[in-house]
Scaffold this motif. Structure first.
Motif, PDB file in Angstrom:
ATOM      1  N   GLN A 244     -21.089  -5.767  11.867  1.00  0.00           N
ATOM      2  CA  GLN A 244     -21.599  -6.688   9.577  1.00  0.00           C
ATOM      3  C   GLN A 244     -20.853  -7.746   9.602  1.00  0.00           C
ATOM      4  N   TRP A 245     -19.090  -8.006   9.884  1.00  0.00           N
ATOM      5  CA  TRP A 245     -18.396  -9.389  10.208  1.00  0.00           C
ATOM      6  C   TRP A 245     -19.294 -10.456  11.148  1.00  0.00           C
ATOM      7  N   ARG A 246     -20.364  -9.942  12.006  1.00  0.00           N
ATOM      8  CA  ARG A 246     -21.020 -11.165  12.479  1.00  0.00           C
ATOM      9  C   ARG A 246     -21.911 -11.123  11.439  1.00  0.00           C
TER      10      ARG A 246
ATOM     11  N   ARG B  95      -7.463   2.216   3.571  1.00  0.00           N
ATOM     12  CA  ARG B  95      -7.965   0.897   3.493  1.00  0.00           C
ATOM     13  C   ARG B  95      -7.026   0.157   2.225  1.00  0.00           C
ATOM     14  N   CYS B  96      -6.771   0.686   1.297  1.00  0.00           N
ATOM     15  CA  CYS B  96      -6.298   0.354   0.019  1.00  0.00           C
ATOM     16  C   CYS B  96      -5.126   0.306  -0.315  1.00  0.00           C
TER      17      CYS B  96
ATOM     18  N   ARG C 228      -9.616  -8.512  -0.369  1.00  0.00           N
ATOM     19  CA  ARG C 228      -8.900  -8.205   1.278  1.00  0.00           C
ATOM     20  C   ARG C 228      -7.783  -9.350   1.717  1.00  0.00           C
ATOM     21  N   HIS C 229      -7.384  -8.729   2.626  1.00  0.00           N
ATOM     22  CA  HIS C 229      -5.720  -9.597   3.136  1.00  0.00           C
ATOM     23  C   HIS C 229      -5.912  -8.730   4.358  1.00  0.00           C
TER      24      HIS C 229
ATOM     25  N   ASP D  60     -10.396  -5.973  10.886  1.00  0.00           N
ATOM     26  CA  ASP D  60      -9.696  -4.676   9.932  1.00  0.00           C
ATOM     27  C   ASP D  60      -9.220  -4.559   9.437  1.00  0.00           C
ATOM     28  N   PRO D  61      -9.462  -4.986   8.405  1.00  0.00           N
ATOM     29  CA  PRO D  61      -8.995  -5.578   6.678  1.00  0.00           C
ATOM     30  C   PRO D  61      -8.373  -4.722   5.995  1.00  0.00           C
ATOM     31  N   LYS D  62      -7.555  -5.125   5.186  1.00  0.00           N
ATOM     32  CA  LYS D  62      -7.068  -3.639   4.186  1.00  0.00           C
ATOM     33  C   LYS D  62      -6.936  -4.807   2.789  1.00  0.00           C
ATOM     34  N   TYR D  63      -7.152  -3.871   1.265  1.00  0.00           N
ATOM     35  CA  TYR D  63      -7.463  -4.394   0.399  1.00  0.00           C
ATOM     36  C   TYR D  63      -6.641  -3.700  -0.145  1.00  0.00           C
TER      37      TYR D  63
END
Length: 311
Positions: free
Chosen positions: A42-44, A111-112, A246-247, A252-255
């Motif tokens: 998805q990122w790509r 992730r949050c 997002r950060h 490998d994001p976190k929110y």
């Protein structure tokens, strides 16, 4: 149109099976398939789509660059272009994040984080509704899903012109939001606030001066809506700033959901002062993650006589 014949967004109609809607059905099926892809893919894809959008959506590109030039005069031309491209990437990432929220929500597990939830719960314990002052984030409905992990948000929405698309989006959002309130349904909005609901409301777009006043936004006069003042005055709700972003490593994001203390003396007797304070809240939020905002909207399109043209 009678009440019995009124269009209900979530109601299926047999006419949706007609050939003119087949393209939408195919598109929705493809989106559902994209939602189950690993984040790396998805990122790509998001980066590839952002490059295409940057190349071919020339008007949006120019608007984004101009907005950043005006709001961040300390940035060099090279930095402005770099951040503008990042806006397009974040927008495309936000589309995939929204698809994940709709069709593959378990992706967000662990992730949050949230900060300031007590500002909502304290207001509701006192019998108040909560008007959550937020922004048009590129996270789109993913932000709503993040909030829904900690409290039950309502959302103000603008119906889609296509009834099938409206039904599909409405149903997807129904898994996230407690209530969805048409932006023209002011009575319904006030009623939910009086009932103690927390409603996400974004007073950050230019709808002209029939619905607002000129107030500084990043130091530049901008048409700023004032409808929230009337909502707050009638409903006695608390005005609580809300921001999510997002950060961390984007691979490998976190929110994070940030909720701040209720704005004191809102509404006041001065609508320009209230509009200025709301814009200052939004400015503070946007500086946390500047490119996760829809800068491709013409935020400064209203320019009364005597004001310099921006675009």
């Amino acid at each position: 149109m009678s009440q019995q014949q009124a269009y209900i967004p979530s109601k299926f109609q047999w006419s949706f099976l007609l050939p003119k809607y087949w393209g939408i059905w195919i598109g929705i099926t493809l989106l559902m398939l994209l939602a189950i892809l690993p984040w790396g893919i998805q990122w790509r894809l998001a980066h590839g789509l952002a490059n295409l959008a940057w190349k071919y959506l020339k008007s949006r590109r120019k608007t984004t660059i101009r907005n950043l030039e005006v709001c961040f005069p300390e940035w060099s031309p090279e930095e402005v272009e770099k951040q503008a491209k990042r806006v397009f990437i974040d927008m495309m990432l936000g589309i995939f994040e929204t698809l994940n929220a709709w069709y593959c929500p378990q992706w967000f597990k662990h992730r949050c984080t949230i900060e300031g939830l007590e500002h909502i719960t304290n207001a509701q314990k006192q019998g108040q509704g909560v008007l959550l002052l937020g922004t048009h984030s590129t996270l789109l409905d993913a932000g709503g899903y993040l909030c829904a992990q900690y409290f039950e948000p309502d959302v103000v929405y603008r119906p889609q012109n296509n009834p099938l698309l409206d039904m599909l989006i409405y149903r997807c959002r129904a898994t996230i939001y407690k209530h969805q309130i048409d932006h023209d349904d002011m009575r319904g909005l006030i009623r939910k606030l009086k009932d103690g609901d927390a409603i996400w409301y974004s007073p950050d777009q230019d709808f002209g001066l029939k619905q607002g006043v000129m107030a500084p936004f990043f130091g530049v006069p901008a048409a700023t809506v004032t409808a929230h003042r009337r909502l707050l005055k009638i409903s006695k709700a608390a005005a609580v700033p809300l921001y999510f972003y997002r950060h961390g490593d984007v691979r490998d994001p976190k929110y994070h959901v940030l909720i701040e203390a209720a704005v004191e003396n809102m509404p006041s007797e001065d609508e320009v002062d209230d509009a200025t304070r709301v814009n200052q809240i939004i400015e503070k939020q946007l500086r946390i993650a500047p490119t996760q905002y829809m800068w491709f909207h013409r935020r400064f399109k209203t320019r009364p006589e005597g004001y310099e043209e921006i675009y």
